[in-house]
Enzyme design. Structure first.
Site, PDB file in Angstrom:
ATOM      1  N   SER A   7     -43.023 -34.897  -3.729  1.00 12.85           N
ATOM      2  CA  SER A   7     -44.112 -35.358  -4.637  1.00 12.85           C
ATOM      3  C   SER A   7     -44.011 -36.668  -5.158  1.00 12.85           C
ATOM      4  O   SER A   7     -42.752 -37.178  -5.775  1.00 12.85           O
ATOM      5  CB  SER A   7     -44.172 -34.506  -5.864  1.00 12.85           C
ATOM      6  N   HIS A  32     -47.295 -35.074  -1.027  1.00 13.32           N
ATOM      7  CA  HIS A  32     -47.950 -34.347  -2.164  1.00 13.32           C
ATOM      8  C   HIS A  32     -48.283 -35.372  -3.212  1.00 13.32           C
ATOM      9  O   HIS A  32     -47.231 -36.338  -3.601  1.00 13.32           O
ATOM     10  CB  HIS A  32     -47.113 -33.476  -2.894  1.00 13.32           C
ATOM     11  N   ASP A  34     -50.148 -36.176  -6.802  1.00 15.27           N
ATOM     12  CA  ASP A  34     -50.522 -35.229  -8.193  1.00 15.27           C
ATOM     13  C   ASP A  34     -51.328 -36.261  -8.852  1.00 15.27           C
ATOM     14  O   ASP A  34     -51.129 -37.388  -9.310  1.00 15.27           O
ATOM     15  CB  ASP A  34     -49.254 -35.022  -9.220  1.00 15.27           C
ATOM     16  N   MET A  36     -53.825 -36.433 -12.134  1.00 14.77           N
ATOM     17  CA  MET A  36     -53.958 -35.837 -13.573  1.00 14.77           C
ATOM     18  C   MET A  36     -54.912 -36.419 -14.462  1.00 14.77           C
ATOM     19  O   MET A  36     -54.876 -37.658 -14.152  1.00 14.77           O
ATOM     20  CB  MET A  36     -52.662 -35.906 -14.148  1.00 14.77           C
ATOM     21  N   HIS A  65     -53.152 -32.804  -4.893  1.00 17.11           N
ATOM     22  CA  HIS A  65     -53.299 -31.696  -6.129  1.00 17.11           C
ATOM     23  C   HIS A  65     -53.839 -32.332  -7.328  1.00 17.11           C
ATOM     24  O   HIS A  65     -53.528 -32.961  -7.925  1.00 17.11           O
ATOM     25  CB  HIS A  65     -51.932 -31.196  -6.420  1.00 17.11           C
ATOM     26  N   MET A  67     -55.415 -32.033 -10.742  1.00 18.99           N
ATOM     27  CA  MET A  67     -55.252 -31.257 -11.934  1.00 18.99           C
ATOM     28  C   MET A  67     -56.243 -32.086 -12.887  1.00 18.99           C
ATOM     29  O   MET A  67     -55.753 -32.849 -13.872  1.00 18.99           O
ATOM     30  CB  MET A  67     -53.534 -31.371 -12.660  1.00 18.99           C
ATOM     31  N   MET A 136     -48.220 -22.504  -8.870  1.00 13.98           N
ATOM     32  CA  MET A 136     -47.541 -23.347  -9.473  1.00 13.98           C
ATOM     33  C   MET A 136     -46.182 -22.678 -10.028  1.00 13.98           C
ATOM     34  O   MET A 136     -46.194 -21.603 -10.570  1.00 13.98           O
ATOM     35  CB  MET A 136     -48.105 -23.668 -10.700  1.00 13.98           C
ATOM     36  N   ASP A 174     -44.675 -25.319  -6.146  1.00 12.84           N
ATOM     37  CA  ASP A 174     -44.737 -26.611  -6.645  1.00 12.84           C
ATOM     38  C   ASP A 174     -44.251 -26.640  -8.253  1.00 12.84           C
ATOM     39  O   ASP A 174     -44.690 -26.027  -9.065  1.00 12.84           O
ATOM     40  CB  ASP A 174     -46.063 -27.289  -6.770  1.00 12.84           C
TER      41      ASP A 174
HETATM   42  C1  DX5 Z   1     -46.152 -31.001 -11.859  1.00 11.86           C
HETATM   43  C2  DX5 Z   1     -46.836 -31.511 -10.351  1.00 11.86           C
HETATM   44  C3  DX5 Z   1     -45.319 -31.483  -9.502  1.00 11.86           C
HETATM   45  C4  DX5 Z   1     -44.204 -32.109  -9.864  1.00 11.86           C
HETATM   46  C5  DX5 Z   1     -43.132 -31.673  -9.246  1.00 11.86           C
HETATM   47  O1  DX5 Z   1     -47.619 -30.787 -12.407  1.00 11.86           O
HETATM   48  O2  DX5 Z   1     -47.708 -30.768 -10.014  1.00 11.86           O
HETATM   49  O3  DX5 Z   1     -45.985 -31.664  -8.162  1.00 11.86           O
HETATM   50  O4  DX5 Z   1     -44.446 -33.684  -9.147  1.00 11.86           O
HETATM   51  O5  DX5 Z   1     -42.067 -32.274  -9.889  1.00 11.86           O
HETATM   52  P1  DX5 Z   1     -40.795 -31.508  -9.665  1.00 11.86           P
HETATM   53  O6  DX5 Z   1     -40.455 -31.317  -8.308  1.00 11.86           O
HETATM   54  O7  DX5 Z   1     -39.865 -32.536 -10.381  1.00 11.86           O
HETATM   55  O8  DX5 Z   1     -40.630 -30.377 -10.675  1.00 11.86           O
HETATM   56 ZN    ZN Z   2     -47.973 -31.058  -7.954  1.00 14.12          ZN
END
Ligand code: DX5
Ligand code: ZN
Length: 217
Positions: A7, A32, A34, A36, A65, A67, A136, A174
């Site tokens: 990620s 990956h 993310d 948001m 991903h 969100m 998750m 994740d």
């Molecule tokens: C959290 C994200 C993850 C995040 C995971 O909302 O979806 O992808 O980057 O980070 P780690 O591996 O540090 O838990």
């Molecule tokens: Zn993620």
């Protein structure tokens, strides 16, 4: 061996190309990304322009991903920007079936994502429509949180449904993934592990990638 999707949320944004090429060289299976919106989760990250900017940097599949609330507004643009797989939370829309159809129509692989509080029973009818399910293993929004052990049961339940239905979707996990939790998830049926801080907060990211591979071998 579990497939690995670093990620970039924990990468150095001022040196993002370097950090992407580093994991690419180390041998991973996807990147990956993310997304948001500050509404579905209490944090902001980046949008489709990030996907477009990274597309020429790597040939790794871009695993996006989302969100964000009502992802149906943006899935086409993410596919156009170069997303290979688009993940949407079942909690983020009234029209999850429609969104998954839209993703495939746009030429990307479709993934449904479940928050820790959402039972697998809520996505049973969607399983024929997806290429990947993301369970998750932390509450979404931030990197560097602790793995939620009760999620292992959910992975096992999903793996059972997968076998019973004869499906071949991937099961991704994740949040809070390190060499120990990756092994637990792999044994429960997960096939893809996202890891952010475990890889990028280390002085030796390549070694961490190796450790994830060895732990699930
Ligand atoms: C959290 C994200 C993850 C995040 C995971 O909302 O979806 O992808 O980057 O980070 P780690 O591996 O540090 O838990
Ligand atoms: Zn993620």
């Amino acid at each position: 061996m579990i497939k690995i999707a670093p990620s970039i949320l924990s990468a150095d944004f001022a040196n993002l190309q370097r950090d992407v090429e580093l994991v690419d060289r180390a041998g991973v299976d996807a990147l990956h990304i993310d997304i948001m919106d500050g509404q579905f989760v209490p944090n902001l990250s980046f949008g489709m322009s990030m996907v477009a900017a990274l597309r020429p940097v790597t040939s790794l599949p871009l695993d996006c991903h989302l969100m964000i609330v009502e992802p149906e507004r943006f899935v086409q643009q993410f596919a156009q920007a170069g997303a290979d797989l688009i993940g949407v939370h079942v909690e983020s829309t009234h029209h999850i079936y429609h969104v998954l159809q839209l993703i495939r129509q746009a030429g990307a692989k479709a993934e449904v994502v479940v928050n820790p509080g959402t039972p697998i029973s809520q996505i049973v009818d969607l399983l024929p429509l997806v290429d990947q399910v993301l369970v998750m293993t932390v509450n979404p929004g931030f990197g560097g949180q602790h793995f939620l052990t009760p999620m292992l049961k959910k992975i096992q339940a999903l793996e059972q449904l997968k076998q019973q239905g004869g499906y071949d979707f991937d099961i991704e996990v994740d949040g809070g993934i390190n060499e120990k939790t990756a092994k637990l998830c792999y044994d429960a049926g997960a096939t893809v592990a996202v890891a952010g801080s475990y890889i990028y907060d280390s002085p030796e990211p390549e070694q961490r990638i190796q450790d994830l591979k060895v732990a699930t071998n």
